[in-house]
Design an enzyme around this catalytic site. Structure first.
Site, PDB file in Angstrom:
ATOM      1  CE  LYS A   1      40.974  55.657  37.068  1.00 29.72           C
ATOM      2  NZ  LYS A   1      41.646  56.156  35.840  1.00 29.72           N
TER       3      LYS A   1
ATOM      4  N   GLY B   1      41.772  52.295  30.491  1.00 32.42           N
ATOM      5  CA  GLY B   1      43.052  52.108  30.584  1.00 32.42           C
ATOM      6  C   GLY B   1      43.804  51.268  31.103  1.00 32.42           C
TER       7      GLY B   1
ATOM      8  CE  LYS C   1      36.972  49.085  30.012  1.00 32.53           C
ATOM      9  NZ  LYS C   1      38.096  50.020  30.266  1.00 32.53           N
TER      10      LYS C   1
ATOM     11  CG  ASP D   1      35.064  51.772  25.204  1.00 33.86           C
ATOM     12  OD1 ASP D   1      34.649  53.095  25.026  1.00 33.86           O
ATOM     13  OD2 ASP D   1      36.056  51.505  25.955  1.00 33.86           O
TER      14      ASP D   1
ATOM     15  CD  GLU E   1      48.762  52.743  38.457  1.00 31.25           C
ATOM     16  OE1 GLU E   1      47.772  53.758  38.201  1.00 31.25           O
ATOM     17  OE2 GLU E   1      49.804  52.714  37.758  1.00 31.25           O
TER      18      GLU E   1
ATOM     19  CB  CYS F   1      64.985  48.879  36.177  1.00 32.49           C
ATOM     20  SG  CYS F   1      64.050  50.353  35.960  1.00 32.49           S
TER      21      CYS F   1
END
Length: 344
Positions: free
Chosen positions: A27, A29, A32, A56, A236, A278
């Site tokens: 994907k 972002g 890669k 790309d 994600e 954090c």
């Protein structure tokens, strides 16, 4: 959940000396380009000559190496046997296509045939990538690189690129079979494919030569001894979903894939009481941990390499060389030697 017992590195890819073509994709972002450049660097230490190619349109390898590349292979600064090139997505496209608005002087049949031929060529999915791929492979075939690493475009473009050899093999076979019926159009086809103004027989011969090359490439892409695909993702949902889709498509196309890189992982620092300093980092770490568990369950027969999210971007040959060691040395937050990898 089963524990992944395979080595969590790309050492298996680096050790497989029979590999000729290595694709790195996923994907948009997910990092890669950093991963593909790092892999090319590691390969350059054990292989005679390595070429990394960006397919790309964003062409990030120039930014990654802090060096401008173009459509011909150039040596990467600081390396003796590593080369890079960036192909343009529109090579061989509009300038070679027939203008549908121009009237034909050869009669309605030939005019109609030209329009049909143009639609056949223009209707191929990813024709811009396909023409670029064709010219790129001709260039690579004329050279003697030991292994080629493809820094690919986001998943959809990459799948079309990998489908191109099969697609064009079928199309060229049909065109050659129609030679007797459409001989007057073969010269036009030669122009469309950048073969110049040649006779119908010459065009057919060129098409047969191209078909032979495409068949060899198609065969090599489906040979796990020669080709593999390294999937890059982040922990994600959307990235994992697209990785699964990519792996299913690769399997359908008989293209080997057995390595996944999970990039940009957060390893939050703890205070003296063992609490994460954090809160946002802790929340993000919890999300990533959930998807890492899913990856371990889904891909227990894959080598899964985990790469950290660093405080600064990786750019330039020196930083890439240091970062590339993460591909063969599993990341350890508590290891002092790991911290040294990001120093100049």
């Amino acid at each position: 959940m089963m524990e992944n017992t395979l080595e969590p590195t790309l050492q298996n890819v680096i050790n497989q000396t029979t590999l000729k073509w290595i694709f790195v994709g996923g994907k948009g972002g997910v990092g890669k380009t950093t991963c593909s450049c790092s892999l090319a660097i590691q390969l350059s230490q054990v292989r005679r000559s390595v070429l990394i190619i960006s397919t790309d349109p964003a062409h990030n390898i120039s930014d990654a190496f802090a060096q401008k590349f173009n459509k011909t292979p150039s040596a990467v600064n600081g390396f003796n046997n590593l080369y890079a090139m960036e192909i343009e997505a529109n090579l061989g496209n509009d300038a070679q296509m027939v203008n549908p608005g121009v009237e034909s002087s050869e009669g309605d049949i030939i005019s109609l045939g030209r329009q049909v031929l143009q639609e056949m060529v223009g209707g191929l999915p990813g024709i811009d990538e396909a023409m670029s791929f064709s010219q790129m492979m001709k260039l690579i075939q004329s050279m003697d690189f030991d292994v080629v690493v493809f820094d690919t475009a986001p998943t959809g473009h990459t799948l079309r690129l990998l489908q191109f050899p099969t697609l064009i093999e079928s199309s060229l076979g049909k065109l050659i079979g129609l030679q007797s019926s459409f001989a007057p159009l073969m010269t036009q086809m030669g122009g469309m494919l950048g073969l110049g103004e040649i006779s119908a027989d010459d065009t057919t011969n060129k098409l047969r030569e191209t078909l032979d090359v495409v068949r060899r490439i198609n065969s090599q892409f489906k040979d796990p001894d020669l080709t593999t695909f390294v999937c890059v993702c982040i922990a994600e949902f959307l990235s994992l979903y697209e990785t699964e889709r990519l792996i299913q498509e690769l399997t359908k196309q008989n293209i080997d894939t057995h390595n996944i890189i999970v990039n940009q992982l957060l390893y939050p620092e703890e205070d003296e009481n063992g609490c994460v300093k954090c809160k946002k980092c802790s929340a993000r770490y919890g999300i990533q941990k959930k998807y890492l568990e899913q990856i371990a369950d889904l891909y227990e027969d894959f080598n899964v390499t985990k790469l950290p999210l660093l405080e600064s971007e990786v750019r330039g040959p020196g930083q890439l060389r240091n970062f590339s060691r993460y591909l063969i040395v599993p990341y350890d937050l508590n290891s002092s030697t790991v911290d040294n990898l990001t120093t100049h």
